[in-house]
Design a protein around this motif. Structure first.
Motif, PDB file in Angstrom:
ATOM      1  N   VAL A 257       0.820  -1.206   0.000  1.00 35.40           N
ATOM      2  CA  VAL A 257       0.000   0.000   0.000  1.00 35.40           C
ATOM      3  C   VAL A 257       0.858   1.262   0.000  1.00 35.40           C
ATOM      4  O   VAL A 257       0.499   2.268  -0.643  1.00 35.40           O
ATOM      5  CB  VAL A 257      -0.948  -0.022   1.210  1.00 35.40           C
ATOM      6  CG1 VAL A 257      -1.637   1.333   1.390  1.00 35.40           C
ATOM      7  CG2 VAL A 257      -1.992  -1.110   1.038  1.00 35.40           C
ATOM      8  N   HIS A 258       1.998   1.222   0.658  1.00 35.04           N
ATOM      9  CA  HIS A 258       2.804   2.433   0.825  1.00 35.04           C
ATOM     10  C   HIS A 258       3.968   2.542  -0.148  1.00 35.04           C
ATOM     11  O   HIS A 258       4.541   3.623  -0.292  1.00 35.04           O
ATOM     12  CB  HIS A 258       3.340   2.503   2.267  1.00 35.04           C
ATOM     13  CG  HIS A 258       2.285   2.825   3.277  1.00 35.04           C
ATOM     14  ND1 HIS A 258       1.528   1.858   3.885  1.00 35.04           N
ATOM     15  CD2 HIS A 258       1.847   4.018   3.778  1.00 35.04           C
ATOM     16  CE1 HIS A 258       0.678   2.432   4.741  1.00 35.04           C
ATOM     17  NE2 HIS A 258       0.852   3.725   4.681  1.00 35.04           N
TER      18      HIS A 258
ATOM     19  N   ASP B 156       3.932  -2.774  -5.066  1.00 35.55           N
ATOM     20  CA  ASP B 156       2.620  -3.072  -5.626  1.00 35.55           C
ATOM     21  C   ASP B 156       2.733  -3.621  -7.037  1.00 35.55           C
ATOM     22  O   ASP B 156       2.042  -4.576  -7.422  1.00 35.55           O
ATOM     23  CB  ASP B 156       1.767  -1.806  -5.619  1.00 35.55           C
ATOM     24  CG  ASP B 156       0.329  -2.076  -6.032  1.00 35.55           C
ATOM     25  OD1 ASP B 156      -0.076  -3.253  -6.050  1.00 35.55           O
ATOM     26  OD2 ASP B 156      -0.399  -1.111  -6.335  1.00 35.55           O
TER      27      ASP B 156
ATOM     28  N   VAL C  69      -4.732  -5.520   2.034  1.00 37.79           N
ATOM     29  CA  VAL C  69      -4.519  -4.506   1.001  1.00 37.79           C
ATOM     30  C   VAL C  69      -5.835  -3.810   0.662  1.00 37.79           C
ATOM     31  O   VAL C  69      -5.911  -2.581   0.547  1.00 37.79           O
ATOM     32  CB  VAL C  69      -3.894  -5.137  -0.265  1.00 37.79           C
ATOM     33  CG1 VAL C  69      -3.947  -4.163  -1.443  1.00 37.79           C
ATOM     34  CG2 VAL C  69      -2.453  -5.535   0.001  1.00 37.79           C
ATOM     35  N   LYS C  70      -6.885  -4.617   0.496  1.00 37.77           N
ATOM     36  CA  LYS C  70      -8.203  -4.051   0.215  1.00 37.77           C
ATOM     37  C   LYS C  70      -8.660  -3.162   1.360  1.00 37.77           C
ATOM     38  O   LYS C  70      -9.234  -2.074   1.134  1.00 37.77           O
ATOM     39  CB  LYS C  70      -9.203  -5.197   0.002  1.00 37.77           C
ATOM     40  CG  LYS C  70     -10.623  -4.741  -0.283  1.00 37.77           C
ATOM     41  CD  LYS C  70     -10.738  -4.059  -1.620  1.00 37.77           C
ATOM     42  CE  LYS C  70     -12.192  -3.726  -1.929  1.00 37.77           C
ATOM     43  NZ  LYS C  70     -12.337  -2.997  -3.220  1.00 37.77           N
TER      44      LYS C  70
ATOM     45  N   LEU D 173      -6.770  -1.560   3.713  1.00 33.33           N
ATOM     46  CA  LEU D 173      -5.962  -0.344   3.849  1.00 33.33           C
ATOM     47  C   LEU D 173      -6.276   0.669   2.764  1.00 33.33           C
ATOM     48  O   LEU D 173      -6.070   1.872   2.950  1.00 33.33           O
ATOM     49  CB  LEU D 173      -4.473  -0.704   3.819  1.00 33.33           C
ATOM     50  CG  LEU D 173      -3.952  -1.507   5.024  1.00 33.33           C
ATOM     51  CD1 LEU D 173      -2.507  -1.929   4.802  1.00 33.33           C
ATOM     52  CD2 LEU D 173      -4.069  -0.695   6.315  1.00 33.33           C
ATOM     53  N   ARG D 174      -6.768   0.192   1.631  1.00 32.69           N
ATOM     54  CA  ARG D 174      -7.139   1.102   0.539  1.00 32.69           C
ATOM     55  C   ARG D 174      -8.624   1.455   0.542  1.00 32.69           C
ATOM     56  O   ARG D 174      -9.098   2.157  -0.365  1.00 32.69           O
ATOM     57  CB  ARG D 174      -6.778   0.465  -0.805  1.00 32.69           C
ATOM     58  CG  ARG D 174      -5.280   0.411  -1.062  1.00 32.69           C
ATOM     59  CD  ARG D 174      -4.972  -0.330  -2.343  1.00 32.69           C
ATOM     60  NE  ARG D 174      -3.552  -0.233  -2.684  1.00 32.69           N
ATOM     61  CZ  ARG D 174      -2.951  -0.922  -3.645  1.00 32.69           C
ATOM     62  NH1 ARG D 174      -3.662  -1.786  -4.369  1.00 32.69           N
ATOM     63  NH2 ARG D 174      -1.671  -0.769  -3.901  1.00 32.69           N
ATOM     64  N   SER D 175      -9.363   0.983   1.553  1.00 31.69           N
ATOM     65  CA  SER D 175     -10.809   1.198   1.577  1.00 31.69           C
ATOM     66  C   SER D 175     -11.252   2.610   1.955  1.00 31.69           C
ATOM     67  O   SER D 175     -12.365   3.006   1.583  1.00 31.69           O
ATOM     68  CB  SER D 175     -11.461   0.189   2.524  1.00 31.69           C
ATOM     69  OG  SER D 175     -11.013   0.385   3.862  1.00 31.69           O
TER      70      SER D 175
ATOM     71  N   ARG E 292      -6.442   4.348   8.135  1.00 29.68           N
ATOM     72  CA  ARG E 292      -6.326   3.124   7.325  1.00 29.68           C
ATOM     73  C   ARG E 292      -6.482   1.856   8.166  1.00 29.68           C
ATOM     74  O   ARG E 292      -7.193   0.923   7.763  1.00 29.68           O
ATOM     75  CB  ARG E 292      -4.983   3.106   6.582  1.00 29.68           C
ATOM     76  CG  ARG E 292      -4.842   4.170   5.504  1.00 29.68           C
ATOM     77  CD  ARG E 292      -3.598   3.939   4.671  1.00 29.68           C
ATOM     78  NE  ARG E 292      -3.389   4.970   3.672  1.00 29.68           N
ATOM     79  CZ  ARG E 292      -3.933   4.952   2.450  1.00 29.68           C
ATOM     80  NH1 ARG E 292      -4.730   3.958   2.101  1.00 29.68           N
ATOM     81  NH2 ARG E 292      -3.684   5.924   1.598  1.00 29.68           N
TER      82      ARG E 292
ATOM     83  N   SER F   7      -9.409  -1.071   7.954  1.00 25.23           N
ATOM     84  CA  SER F   7      -9.006  -2.382   7.438  1.00 25.23           C
ATOM     85  C   SER F   7      -9.391  -3.536   8.356  1.00 25.23           C
ATOM     86  O   SER F   7      -9.310  -4.701   7.939  1.00 25.23           O
ATOM     87  CB  SER F   7      -7.487  -2.410   7.230  1.00 25.23           C
ATOM     88  OG  SER F   7      -6.793  -2.355   8.472  1.00 25.23           O
TER      89      SER F   7
END
Length: 292
Positions: A117-118, A123, A177-178, A180-182, A206, A210
Motif C-alpha cells: 500500500v505504501h 505493488d 490490502v483491500k 488499507l485502501r478502503s 487506514r 481495514s
C-alpha cells in the motif's frame, strides 16, 4: 428468535439432504462389491438385504453416515486422549502446527500488505508474484519445504507450520490490502486538511478501516492453514495428526477411519473460523462498531 430460526431451518434442510444423498451413494458404490461377495458365497440377497449389507461392510468403498458417526464417537469419547487412535489427540497435534502457521501467515500477510500500500514499486513487482505463488499445487511444494528444512536441521513442528504459512498469508495479504485502501478520497483529504502525517493517517484512518477486511480474510486463512498442516503431515511420515490418520487409513484400507478423520478436521476448521469470527466481533465492538 426469528433470526435464529431463519438460519437453522435452511442449514438443517441442507444437512438432511446431504445425509440422504450420502446414503444413496453409499448403497450405489458399495453394491458391486457386495454382489461379488454374495456370488462367491453362493447367496442370493433380496433388495432390502442387499441394502442392509452395503451399509454395514467393514471396509466399504463409501462408508454410511452412521458408520462414520459410530467410529467418530468411539475414537473421540471412548479412547484416552493420550492414545494414538484418539481423534482428540491427533486433532491437537495438527492444531498446534495450524495455529503456529496461522500466526506466521497473518503477520507476514499484514507486513506485505502494508508495504504494497505504501510502496508503489512493491505493488507493481511483488503482488503479481504473490498471486502466482498460489497457482503452485501445495502437494508439490510441501515435500520441497520438508526436504530443504530437514537439510538444515529443522524438523518437527516448524516445517508443517511453514506449509500452513504458505497457504494462509495470501488471503490475509489480499484482504489487508483491500482494507488499507478502503478509506474514501474524502476521508484522506480530510486527514490532509488536518495536516496529519503519513503515520497518523495510517494508524487513525487506514488501520481502523481495514479491521473488518482483516478478520474476514483471517477466517479464510485459518481454514487454509489447517489444510496446510494436514498436507504437511503427509510427506513427513508423521505418526500423529489428522494427516497421519488419513495416511494410516489409506494404507490399511480403513475407509471409515479416513472419513472419521475428515469429519474431525472439518469440526476443527469450523471451530477455528468461529473463534476468529468471535474475535472480530469483539474487536469491532471495542472500536465502537454497532451490530448490523
Amino acid at each position: 428468535m426469528d433470526s435464529f430460526r431463519s438460519k437453522l431451518v435452511p442449514v438443517t434442510s441442507i444437512l438432511l439432504g446431504v445425509v440422504v444423498l450420502w446414503y444413496i451413494f453409499a448403497v450405489f458404490l458399495n453394491a458391486p462389491f457386495q454382489r461379488d461377495l454374495d456370488r462367491r458365497a453362493n447367496e442370493t440377497s433380496t433388495f432390502s438385504e442387499l441394502i442392509g449389507k452395503t451399509l454395514s461392510q467393514p471396509k466399504p468403498t463409501l462408508p454410511a453416515p452412521h458408520q462414520v458417526a459410530v467410529n467418530f464417537f468411539e475414537n473421540t469419547f471412548l479412547r484416552p486422549i493420550t492414545s494414538n487412535r484418539s481423534l482428540v489427540y491427533n486433532a491437537w497435534v495438527t492444531l498446534s502446527s495450524t495455529l503456529l502457521g496461522f500466526a506466521f501467515g497473518t503477520a507476514l500477510g499484514i507486513v506485505i500488505a502494508v508495504g504494497i500500500v505504501h510502496v508503489a514499486t512493491l505493488d507493481r513487482s511483488l503482488m503479481p508474484w504473490i498471486i502466482a505463488s498460489q497457482t503452485i499445487p501445495i502437494l508439490a511444494v510441501a515435500p520441497m519445504i520438508i526436504v530443504v528444512l530437514a537439510a538444515v536441521g529443522i524438523t518437527g513442528l516448524v516445517p508443517k507450520a511453514m506449509i500452513s504459512t504458505y497457504l494462509s498469508f495470501f488471503p490475509v495479504t489480499v484482504g489487508m490490502v483491500k482494507g488499507l485502501r478502503s478509506p474514501e478520497i474524502m476521508h484522506l483529504d480530510l486527514m490532509h486538511t488536518y495536516n496529519a502525517s503519513q503515520a497518523q493517517t495510517f494508524w487513525k484512518l487506514r488501520v481502523p478501516a481495514s479491521v473488518p477486511f482483516l478478520f474476514t480474510s483471517m477466517k479464510v486463512a485459518v481454514a487454509a492453514s489447517l489444510v496446510g498442516a494436514i498436507v504437511g503431515e503427509l510427506p513427513t511420515g508423521a505418526v500423529a495428526g489428522i494427516g497421519a490418520k488419513l495416511l494410516a487409513g489409506a494404507y490399511y484400507s480403513q475407509s471409515i477411519d479416513i472419513w472419521s478423520a475428515l469429519v474431525a478436521g472439518s469440526i476443527v476448521a469450523g471451530l477455528l473460523v468461529m473463534v476468529v469470527g468471535i474475535a472480530g466481533r469483539l474487536v469491532d465492538r471495542a472500536m465502537g462498531g454497532r451490530p448490523a
